[in-house]
Write a protein that holds these residues in place. Sequence first.
Motif, PDB file in Angstrom:
ATOM      1  N   GLN A  49     -14.021   6.769 -13.116  1.00 14.40           N
ATOM      2  CA  GLN A  49     -14.031   7.412 -11.799  1.00 14.40           C
ATOM      3  C   GLN A  49     -12.657   8.013 -11.528  1.00 14.40           C
ATOM      4  O   GLN A  49     -11.641   7.562 -12.060  1.00 14.40           O
ATOM      5  N   SER A  50     -12.633   9.034 -10.688  1.00 16.36           N
ATOM      6  CA  SER A  50     -11.368   9.694 -10.370  1.00 16.36           C
ATOM      7  C   SER A  50     -10.606   8.899  -9.315  1.00 16.36           C
ATOM      8  O   SER A  50     -11.188   8.062  -8.611  1.00 16.36           O
ATOM      9  N   LEU A  51      -9.332   9.197  -9.189  1.00 21.92           N
ATOM     10  CA  LEU A  51      -8.542   8.577  -8.128  1.00 21.92           C
ATOM     11  C   LEU A  51      -9.117   8.956  -6.767  1.00 21.92           C
ATOM     12  O   LEU A  51      -9.164   8.134  -5.857  1.00 21.92           O
ATOM     13  N   GLN A  52      -9.591  10.200  -6.634  1.00 27.00           N
ATOM     14  CA  GLN A  52     -10.192  10.626  -5.370  1.00 27.00           C
ATOM     15  C   GLN A  52     -11.435   9.803  -5.057  1.00 27.00           C
ATOM     16  O   GLN A  52     -11.654   9.415  -3.913  1.00 27.00           O
ATOM     17  N   ASP A  53     -12.244   9.507  -6.073  1.00 26.97           N
ATOM     18  CA  ASP A  53     -13.420   8.653  -5.867  1.00 26.97           C
ATOM     19  C   ASP A  53     -13.006   7.248  -5.435  1.00 26.97           C
ATOM     20  O   ASP A  53     -13.647   6.648  -4.574  1.00 26.97           O
ATOM     21  N   LEU A  54     -11.946   6.734  -6.029  1.00 28.28           N
ATOM     22  CA  LEU A  54     -11.435   5.415  -5.635  1.00 28.28           C
ATOM     23  C   LEU A  54     -11.057   5.413  -4.162  1.00 28.28           C
ATOM     24  O   LEU A  54     -11.408   4.498  -3.418  1.00 28.28           O
ATOM     25  N   ILE A  55     -10.364   6.453  -3.723  1.00 30.43           N
ATOM     26  CA  ILE A  55      -9.960   6.556  -2.312  1.00 30.43           C
ATOM     27  C   ILE A  55     -11.185   6.684  -1.414  1.00 30.43           C
ATOM     28  O   ILE A  55     -11.301   5.978  -0.413  1.00 30.43           O
ATOM     29  N   ASP A  56     -12.101   7.575  -1.783  1.00 33.51           N
ATOM     30  CA  ASP A  56     -13.274   7.852  -0.935  1.00 33.51           C
ATOM     31  C   ASP A  56     -14.257   6.690  -0.871  1.00 33.51           C
ATOM     32  O   ASP A  56     -14.977   6.544   0.120  1.00 33.51           O
ATOM     33  N   GLN A  57     -14.295   5.884  -1.900  1.00 37.10           N
ATOM     34  CA  GLN A  57     -15.280   4.809  -1.956  1.00 37.10           C
ATOM     35  C   GLN A  57     -14.642   3.445  -1.682  1.00 37.10           C
ATOM     36  O   GLN A  57     -14.763   2.911  -0.584  1.00 37.10           O
ATOM     37  N   GLN A  58     -13.970   2.881  -2.650  1.00 38.00           N
ATOM     38  CA  GLN A  58     -13.474   1.516  -2.509  1.00 38.00           C
ATOM     39  C   GLN A  58     -12.354   1.383  -1.480  1.00 38.00           C
ATOM     40  O   GLN A  58     -12.384   0.482  -0.638  1.00 38.00           O
ATOM     41  N   ILE A  59     -11.344   2.257  -1.542  1.00 38.60           N
ATOM     42  CA  ILE A  59     -10.226   2.130  -0.599  1.00 38.60           C
ATOM     43  C   ILE A  59     -10.705   2.380   0.825  1.00 38.60           C
ATOM     44  O   ILE A  59     -10.330   1.659   1.752  1.00 38.60           O
ATOM     45  N   GLN A  60     -11.547   3.373   1.013  1.00 35.70           N
ATOM     46  CA  GLN A  60     -12.125   3.651   2.333  1.00 35.70           C
ATOM     47  C   GLN A  60     -12.853   2.414   2.865  1.00 35.70           C
ATOM     48  O   GLN A  60     -12.635   1.993   4.000  1.00 35.70           O
ATOM     49  N   ALA A  61     -13.692   1.824   2.042  1.00 31.38           N
ATOM     50  CA  ALA A  61     -14.472   0.657   2.480  1.00 31.38           C
ATOM     51  C   ALA A  61     -13.580  -0.554   2.742  1.00 31.38           C
ATOM     52  O   ALA A  61     -13.843  -1.342   3.644  1.00 31.38           O
ATOM     53  N   GLY A  62     -12.508  -0.693   1.969  1.00 26.19           N
ATOM     54  CA  GLY A  62     -11.669  -1.875   2.086  1.00 26.19           C
ATOM     55  C   GLY A  62     -10.646  -1.847   3.207  1.00 26.19           C
ATOM     56  O   GLY A  62     -10.250  -2.893   3.705  1.00 26.19           O
ATOM     57  N   PHE A  63     -10.219  -0.652   3.610  1.00 24.04           N
ATOM     58  CA  PHE A  63      -9.101  -0.562   4.550  1.00 24.04           C
ATOM     59  C   PHE A  63      -9.395   0.226   5.826  1.00 24.04           C
ATOM     60  O   PHE A  63      -8.548   0.303   6.704  1.00 24.04           O
ATOM     61  N   ASN A  64     -10.572   0.817   5.950  1.00 18.72           N
ATOM     62  CA  ASN A  64     -10.823   1.730   7.088  1.00 18.72           C
ATOM     63  C   ASN A  64     -10.886   1.047   8.443  1.00 18.72           C
ATOM     64  O   ASN A  64     -10.848   1.721   9.463  1.00 18.72           O
ATOM     65  N   GLN A  65     -10.934  -0.258   8.500  1.00 15.77           N
ATOM     66  CA  GLN A  65     -10.967  -0.929   9.803  1.00 15.77           C
ATOM     67  C   GLN A  65      -9.606  -0.924  10.488  1.00 15.77           C
ATOM     68  O   GLN A  65      -9.499  -1.224  11.668  1.00 15.77           O
ATOM     69  N   HIS A  66      -8.545  -0.571   9.745  1.00 16.85           N
ATOM     70  CA  HIS A  66      -7.207  -0.504  10.352  1.00 16.85           C
ATOM     71  C   HIS A  66      -7.081   0.801  11.141  1.00 16.85           C
ATOM     72  O   HIS A  66      -7.469   1.860  10.661  1.00 16.85           O
ATOM     73  N   LEU A  86       3.999   6.537  -9.247  1.00 15.61           N
ATOM     74  CA  LEU A  86       3.152   7.629  -9.717  1.00 15.61           C
ATOM     75  C   LEU A  86       3.612   8.905  -9.005  1.00 15.61           C
ATOM     76  O   LEU A  86       3.677   8.936  -7.783  1.00 15.61           O
ATOM     77  N   THR A  87       3.924   9.924  -9.765  1.00 15.72           N
ATOM     78  CA  THR A  87       4.369  11.185  -9.178  1.00 15.72           C
ATOM     79  C   THR A  87       3.497  12.310  -9.692  1.00 15.72           C
ATOM     80  O   THR A  87       2.877  12.205 -10.758  1.00 15.72           O
ATOM     81  N   ASP A  88       3.445  13.392  -8.927  1.00 18.80           N
ATOM     82  CA  ASP A  88       2.633  14.558  -9.302  1.00 18.80           C
ATOM     83  C   ASP A  88       1.226  14.151  -9.705  1.00 18.80           C
ATOM     84  O   ASP A  88       0.751  14.469 -10.798  1.00 18.80           O
ATOM     85  N   ILE A  89       0.579  13.438  -8.830  1.00 17.76           N
ATOM     86  CA  ILE A  89      -0.738  12.870  -9.118  1.00 17.76           C
ATOM     87  C   ILE A  89      -1.819  13.938  -9.001  1.00 17.76           C
ATOM     88  O   ILE A  89      -1.882  14.670  -8.019  1.00 17.76           O
ATOM     89  N   ASP A  90      -2.685  13.980  -9.983  1.00 17.30           N
ATOM     90  CA  ASP A  90      -3.876  14.813  -9.941  1.00 17.30           C
ATOM     91  C   ASP A  90      -5.026  13.891  -9.537  1.00 17.30           C
ATOM     92  O   ASP A  90      -5.486  13.069 -10.328  1.00 17.30           O
ATOM     93  N   PHE A  91      -5.476  14.013  -8.297  1.00 14.84           N
ATOM     94  CA  PHE A  91      -6.495  13.123  -7.755  1.00 14.84           C
ATOM     95  C   PHE A  91      -7.841  13.266  -8.465  1.00 14.84           C
ATOM     96  O   PHE A  91      -8.710  12.416  -8.322  1.00 14.84           O
ATOM     97  N   SER A  92      -8.012  14.338  -9.233  1.00 16.70           N
ATOM     98  CA  SER A  92      -9.282  14.537  -9.932  1.00 16.70           C
ATOM     99  C   SER A  92      -9.297  13.843 -11.297  1.00 16.70           C
ATOM    100  O   SER A  92     -10.350  13.732 -11.920  1.00 16.70           O
ATOM    101  N   LYS A  93      -8.146  13.356 -11.769  1.00 15.15           N
ATOM    102  CA  LYS A  93      -8.092  12.661 -13.060  1.00 15.15           C
ATOM    103  C   LYS A  93      -8.742  11.285 -12.947  1.00 15.15           C
ATOM    104  O   LYS A  93      -8.723  10.650 -11.897  1.00 15.15           O
ATOM    105  N   SER A  94      -9.263  10.822 -14.070  1.00 13.78           N
ATOM    106  CA  SER A  94      -9.888   9.496 -14.088  1.00 13.78           C
ATOM    107  C   SER A  94      -8.807   8.423 -14.010  1.00 13.78           C
ATOM    108  O   SER A  94      -7.637   8.657 -14.349  1.00 13.78           O
ATOM    109  N   LEU A  95      -9.215   7.240 -13.592  1.00 13.59           N
ATOM    110  CA  LEU A  95      -8.288   6.118 -13.543  1.00 13.59           C
ATOM    111  C   LEU A  95      -7.731   5.822 -14.934  1.00 13.59           C
ATOM    112  O   LEU A  95      -6.545   5.532 -15.085  1.00 13.59           O
ATOM    113  N   ALA A  96      -8.564   5.924 -15.954  1.00 16.12           N
ATOM    114  CA  ALA A  96      -8.105   5.699 -17.326  1.00 16.12           C
ATOM    115  C   ALA A  96      -7.029   6.717 -17.699  1.00 16.12           C
ATOM    116  O   ALA A  96      -6.014   6.362 -18.306  1.00 16.12           O
ATOM    117  N   ASP A  97      -7.237   7.979 -17.327  1.00 12.40           N
ATOM    118  CA  ASP A  97      -6.246   9.014 -17.631  1.00 12.40           C
ATOM    119  C   ASP A  97      -4.930   8.787 -16.898  1.00 12.40           C
ATOM    120  O   ASP A  97      -3.884   9.244 -17.351  1.00 12.40           O
TER     121      ASP A  97
END
Length: 121
Positions: A49-66, A86-97
């Motif tokens: 999954q991409s970093l953007q997917d991580l933000i939109d799915q898991q991070i959103q679900a885990g922290f959005n109550q703040h 992490l610098t110059d992050i491409d949010f579309s790259k996979s977590l493995a990448d």
Amino acid sequence: MPVQAIQKNYEFDARDAQKNYGDNMLLYVGWDHHTLFCAAHAFVVSPQQSLQDLIDQQIQAGFNQHPDFEHIDWSKVQFTLNRECLTDIDFSKSLADLNFDHKSLLRFVTPSLDGYNGTHV
């Protein structure tokens, strides 16, 4: 302080070993300066999954109550993965990448958002 088992030959397979997650991995995510969350959250994620997917799915679900969550400007967030910035992050790259691996720790800092009423809570 070292720990000693009370039984000789005390050995076991850790339940959080990579082999127990199939194609997925365990990932810890912490939001610095927001101690409403006393520890990093643990998520089961796909390394594909991409970093953007991580933000939109898991991070959103885990922290959005703040109350600060809705004000995050993700383009300004400072990320640290396993104590490396992490610098110059491409949010579309996979977590493995992006070199995420099993039991990685991702921490993020949100500039200008310092918790409820600036109290780091």
